[in-house]
Design a protein around this motif. Sequence first.
Motif, PDB file in Angstrom:
ATOM      1  N   UNK A 334       0.952  -1.266  -0.453  1.00 38.56           N
ATOM      2  CA  UNK A 334      -0.097   0.036   0.347  1.00 38.56           C
ATOM      3  C   UNK A 334       1.120   0.896   0.069  1.00 38.56           C
ATOM      4  N   UNK A 335       1.742   1.278   0.714  1.00 39.38           N
ATOM      5  CA  UNK A 335       2.827   2.567   1.377  1.00 39.38           C
ATOM      6  C   UNK A 335       3.093   2.866  -0.135  1.00 39.38           C
ATOM      7  N   UNK A 337       2.399   1.888  -3.464  1.00 41.71           N
ATOM      8  CA  UNK A 337       2.076   2.014  -4.220  1.00 41.71           C
ATOM      9  C   UNK A 337       1.697   3.434  -4.187  1.00 41.71           C
ATOM     10  N   UNK A 338       0.921   3.766  -2.859  1.00 42.66           N
ATOM     11  CA  UNK A 338       1.306   4.970  -2.504  1.00 42.66           C
ATOM     12  C   UNK A 338       2.323   6.503  -2.687  1.00 42.66           C
ATOM     13  N   UNK A 364      -7.259  -2.033   2.805  1.00 31.82           N
ATOM     14  CA  UNK A 364      -6.337  -0.649   2.695  1.00 31.82           C
ATOM     15  C   UNK A 364      -6.334  -0.420   2.063  1.00 31.82           C
ATOM     16  N   UNK A 365      -6.157  -0.615   1.301  1.00 31.18           N
ATOM     17  CA  UNK A 365      -5.535  -0.618  -0.584  1.00 31.18           C
ATOM     18  C   UNK A 365      -6.139   0.742  -0.841  1.00 31.18           C
ATOM     19  N   UNK A 366      -8.259   0.518  -0.632  1.00 29.83           N
ATOM     20  CA  UNK A 366      -9.225   1.548  -1.424  1.00 29.83           C
ATOM     21  C   UNK A 366      -9.087   2.326  -0.489  1.00 29.83           C
ATOM     22  N   UNK A 367      -8.226   2.813   0.411  1.00 29.85           N
ATOM     23  CA  UNK A 367      -8.532   3.683   1.904  1.00 29.85           C
ATOM     24  C   UNK A 367      -7.444   4.917   1.425  1.00 29.85           C
ATOM     25  N   UNK A 368      -6.518   4.204   0.591  1.00 29.69           N
ATOM     26  CA  UNK A 368      -5.189   4.475   0.702  1.00 29.69           C
ATOM     27  C   UNK A 368      -4.127   5.220  -0.389  1.00 29.69           C
ATOM     28  N   UNK A 369      -4.511   3.683  -1.269  1.00 30.93           N
ATOM     29  CA  UNK A 369      -3.615   3.770  -2.269  1.00 30.93           C
ATOM     30  C   UNK A 369      -5.246   4.607  -3.817  1.00 30.93           C
ATOM     31  N   UNK A 370      -4.043   5.812  -4.129  1.00 27.07           N
ATOM     32  CA  UNK A 370      -5.333   5.779  -5.514  1.00 27.07           C
ATOM     33  C   UNK A 370      -5.933   4.753  -6.647  1.00 27.07           C
ATOM     34  N   UNK A 371      -6.926   5.319  -6.533  1.00 26.35           N
ATOM     35  CA  UNK A 371      -7.942   4.427  -7.378  1.00 26.35           C
ATOM     36  C   UNK A 371      -8.017   4.019  -8.726  1.00 26.35           C
ATOM     37  N   UNK A 372      -6.660   4.438  -9.203  1.00 25.64           N
ATOM     38  CA  UNK A 372      -6.851   4.297 -10.539  1.00 25.64           C
ATOM     39  C   UNK A 372      -5.090   2.686 -10.430  1.00 25.64           C
ATOM     40  N   UNK A 373      -4.711   3.031  -9.364  1.00 22.42           N
ATOM     41  CA  UNK A 373      -3.338   2.440  -9.157  1.00 22.42           C
ATOM     42  C   UNK A 373      -4.096   0.613  -8.724  1.00 22.42           C
ATOM     43  N   UNK A 374      -5.473  -0.036  -8.500  1.00 23.33           N
ATOM     44  CA  UNK A 374      -5.501  -0.957  -8.213  1.00 23.33           C
ATOM     45  C   UNK A 374      -6.056  -1.502  -9.170  1.00 23.33           C
TER      46      UNK A 374
ATOM     47  N   UNK B  78      -8.201  11.537  -9.073  1.00 27.26           N
ATOM     48  CA  UNK B  78      -7.437   9.241  -8.929  1.00 27.26           C
ATOM     49  C   UNK B  78      -7.353   9.489  -7.306  1.00 27.26           C
ATOM     50  N   UNK B  81     -10.856   8.062  -3.646  1.00 30.20           N
ATOM     51  CA  UNK B  81     -11.176   7.270  -2.896  1.00 30.20           C
ATOM     52  C   UNK B  81     -10.528   6.927  -1.230  1.00 30.20           C
TER      53      UNK B  81
END
Lengths: 436, 436, 436
Positions: A334-335, A337-338, A364-374, B78, B81
Amino acid sequence: MSDQLRQRLFAELDSIRLIDPHSHIEPKAATAKTLADILGYHYYTELIHSAGMPRTEIEEPGIDPKEKVRRLVARIEPLRNTVQYSWLLELARKFFDFPADEQLTTANWESLYDAAATKMAQPDWEQQVLDRTKLDAVFLTNNFDDPLEGFDTKRYVPCLRTDDLVFHLAKGDVHERLQRTTNTHVHDADSLRSAIGRLFEHFTAKGARACAISLPPIFTPVSVGKAEANEALDTVLRGMDTIYTRSDHTFEKDIATAANYVFWTLAEFCDEFRLPFDLMIGVNRSVYRDGVYQGQDLYDSRVSLIQYQELFNAFPRVTFPISVLASVTNQELVSYAWIFPNVVTNGHWWYSNTPAYIEHDAAARLEAVPQTKQIGYYSDAYKLEFCLPKFAMYKRILAKILAERFVIERGWTEQQALELGRRVLRGNVEQIFNIA
Amino acid sequence: MSDQLRQRLFAELDSIRLIDPHSHIEPKAATAKTLADILGYHYYTELIHSAGMPRTEIEEPGIDPKEKVRRLVARIEPLRNTVQYSWLLELARKFFDFPADEQLTTANWESLYDAAATKMAQPDWEQQVLDRTKLDAVFLTNNFDDPLEGFDTKRYVPCLRTDDLVFHLAKGDVHERLQRTTNTHVHDADSLRSAIGRLFEHFTAKGARACAISLPPIFTPVSVGKAEANEALDTVLRGMDTIYTRSDHTFEKDIATAANYVFWTLAEFCDEFRLPFDLMIGVNRSVYRDGVYQGQDLYDSRVSLIQYQELFNAFPRVTFPISVLASVTNQELVSYAWIFPNVVTNGHWWYSNTPAYIEHDAAARLEAVPQTKQIGYYSDAYKLEFCLPKFAMYKRILAKILAERFVIERGWTEQQALELGRRVLRGNVEQIFNIA
Amino acid sequence: MSDQLRQRLFAELDSIRLIDPHSHIEPKAATAKTLADILGYHYYTELIHSAGMPRTEIEEPGIDPKEKVRRLVARIEPLRNTVQYSWLLELARKFFDFPADEQLTTANWESLYDAAATKMAQPDWEQQVLDRTKLDAVFLTNNFDDPLEGFDTKRYVPCLRTDDLVFHLAKGDVHERLQRTTNTHVHDADSLRSAIGRLFEHFTAKGARACAISLPPIFTPVSVGKAEANEALDTVLRGMDTIYTRSDHTFEKDIATAANYVFWTLAEFCDEFRLPFDLMIGVNRSVYRDGVYQGQDLYDSRVSLIQYQELFNAFPRVTFPISVLASVTNQELVSYAWIFPNVVTNGHWWYSNTPAYIEHDAAARLEAVPQTKQIGYYSDAYKLEFCLPKFAMYKRILAKILAERFVIERGWTEQQALELGRRVLRGNVEQIFNIA
């Protein structure tokens, strides 16, 4: 209220047409021929073996498929609690009309076997499965010498799998296969690089959308100079099987250097050919030496993405969709990718592909990684029939997270939540892997 | 029922007046001047950069604040979320009347920018933010040579930040600044110790309430003898920039020895001056070298508090409020705070400051660490406006944990739950940092 | 709805008669004599010490039990949030009619003390506790030289604890006690092996059902050849205390070799005697040197089950019920139990024995480990009275997981969920430890 909301969100998510960005489907035998292909999935054989069935009974050579299923079903009761068993029941219900309130037992397995065999024999079975699963395309895992011919590469998207090249160049017939398929005399760093380049030409010409590799926890990619690579390759490419079996640490160092040279070269070609490089990080092979086929691998969760810092810095234009084997590495993912533009989260892999871990990791991903990067999910399936229940598991968890953490806790509308769901389920797969 | 209970608990928690025990607020420029100070927070620049915006566009020198905001908003979709984006919306709604159902877009950013600028220009804006946030005091992060003058140190509580002294004594102007500010010729272990003592005198005279440092995962504090310290300092203090750039492992060992000497000396003075020593454990600096300002740091989650066992044993009278960067270290923090009287849990730091991790980590603390040894939250903010949404996020999660795990599962009254909440939110900050 | 479902499931789970597969109960003093035996449990003394009470006040030699309880209660307020304190209240309510809505305070402790003393003095108190707890049998932790006489070994099941043999053979009187109890001159690998064999004969003759050991994070078992073992034992068995205190790394290597030899020999005898080998992995002893009795141990969570791969491969017929100290190791435990037939998950140990960690860890196990390979819980208790509240905590969490993750999310019937619950709570204990 929350339950109904989850149901509504799931129903909408379940209507989305899918592209499965990682599988082990064989495009010319995409679906199962009998229930033995279903129950033969390593998840079942390894769990049944773990629950006490001897390997020799599971893997008896030449065993009749029906007899194999009979034996496995007779020992499947200990698995009823597992989510893997729930995939099996959902698959049986959705595809073969297995009754909703029944367990798979010695009393009913045969009628299921026969019902499945009948359906699987229908000429359009593959299309039925794709339609029922709402599956537009599935990524493959192709050996580097796969001719990639005889199938529709829009539906079955080629993907260059590179474990052999990186880790087994000195082993078996890998060197030989590489030379043959690239028509190149591979004897040093330059010729090896040239051969790898030809693989990329071949794969991208055939519509490949990713390069992929699974990596042991110990691996820390570094750039290797040509002189050093040549020295290592001189041993590795000459030595082959005879030397490989020596317990000679000099030789091991050469293998490691060659692995790094090949890996870094792959990243360079991913850059040149604009191909995402899927990294599946953290597996130790053959830990349980007497395990069933594909049921021998485990891991050491003490791995860190800090091992990849040089790689991520060196290749800003290469997208790295990353899977981690252990949930304890997910926060690092997560970090990273952030922070790193070129790091993307990719699915829920193998031992982390169970609900409790998916829920914790995906939230954890949905809360902190830009939605385009998941990239939300991939099936990792060997047979098409498994895409439906595996994706369904993920979609239920995704609906739960969206309901609880976005609609209820953050006051989102259902529509907003569904847009996010669509993105991680489908939109990002198209965008990241450049699918028209 | 559980939802209404959470609401009620949140409403009560939200009425508590706060002391924020860790921030990066500048006391003479505590609030934002324009929305560029808000959107310029590294959380937004690094996430927007990670989502694809080139650094050069984000960090163009001399760029007009309004143009900067325009550019960032154009690339912010992006991030919708992310919880960080939700801080931004909550801040805009609470302080600048941004409509509750709108996203921040290229269509509405300018009116928000102007509304914010108008409010921020009001002479009592700082007081408005403090009042609205119910904030009585905020801890600062002060360089060791900060004169600590020109502001109310009851409201903006000084805190001696010591990263430079421990890790960068051989670098840049640190040595020089230390000599100047302490009026001491720093040339060996004794004079260095004496200079550090003067810093403690200065800071405590000005009302400092903590000493603080962030530490890399590799750091394992040990006591260093004076002779050994002198030998290392002889190189470190003479060498400075020229030597620092050498890749000379002897020199690196000297830097490590000097770091340990300074760190241990800081702990000794914390003991003497009765100052808690905030340890923020686990960050690797400059991992992503091309990242935006303050968006380059990541971590290796393979760190253990066992590395601090000698420190915790050696300084029983020093309170160590500890923050860990990765959630996987939180259980160790819980256990060490449960056993060591001088170890206290402190907030949810940086990459662990997102709801899924806060919930998991805070629940574990609330169940197993004495209620007097937990500092619930700090903002880590650079501008006062962020205290409100960041604390609000924490208070919602705290309300959820208290509702589900204490009132419902353990049969507590709401009053009991709120007392626990008040303690971790406010009471312990007063007690641990000795605030009247 | 979910709440009522949880209640119903808990009520059913709570009616199951239990076998507690790991405790530190003394069979001849199984219950507490006064409340001092209850409040003297290390969980309370260490937490109260951690919250500020000096060790000297807690551990004053010869202190009267009543005075000890008075002192501890006076300092117990900081613990009210902890789950350990909730065990205490539940125990007091269930066994001593302590009022449901009261805290333990300086105002009411004495009447509780007296009420408890009266009950504890009743001749059938032990039976009352067993009945109330629905406890059929409890596993012990026996020193290797325990005569195992004078108690009913069907109720108090012997278990050979082997930490001393493996890690302290060179220390104190261990060598001497081993020689005495086995009537063997232990001077080399063969005689040591022979002595250990006699322990297994003695213990299994007395109905022992497991061999057990706790292991530091650094331990990686390997097979040791006899020549190498003899060389190491020559030093270890001769040296004893004098040599043990030397900081001589050669000697440390010999101790490690001897430890490995003993450990591997234990596994061989577990194989021969068909005894499960409980491994409790991950504790560092005496980390907090000034901690109270039994309150000095912590851990380094950087441990991996990959360290045990050779052991698991070498002993396919030995069942290894495994406990891990840190929740971050639980996923590895799930994965290893899913793959290795001889690896079984065992309870929630010590620092992971709090609700947030139990819930996360148990959910992952219930979803992915065959239901026959999970031992749900053990009390780890020193006094019988603690079995009730500790098991109750687990059963509430189990009810929650079964309600949410199986009945609601997977559509199981309550009956199916309860069958799974019965299995992990009771059935598997019987089966894995071969209890008729």
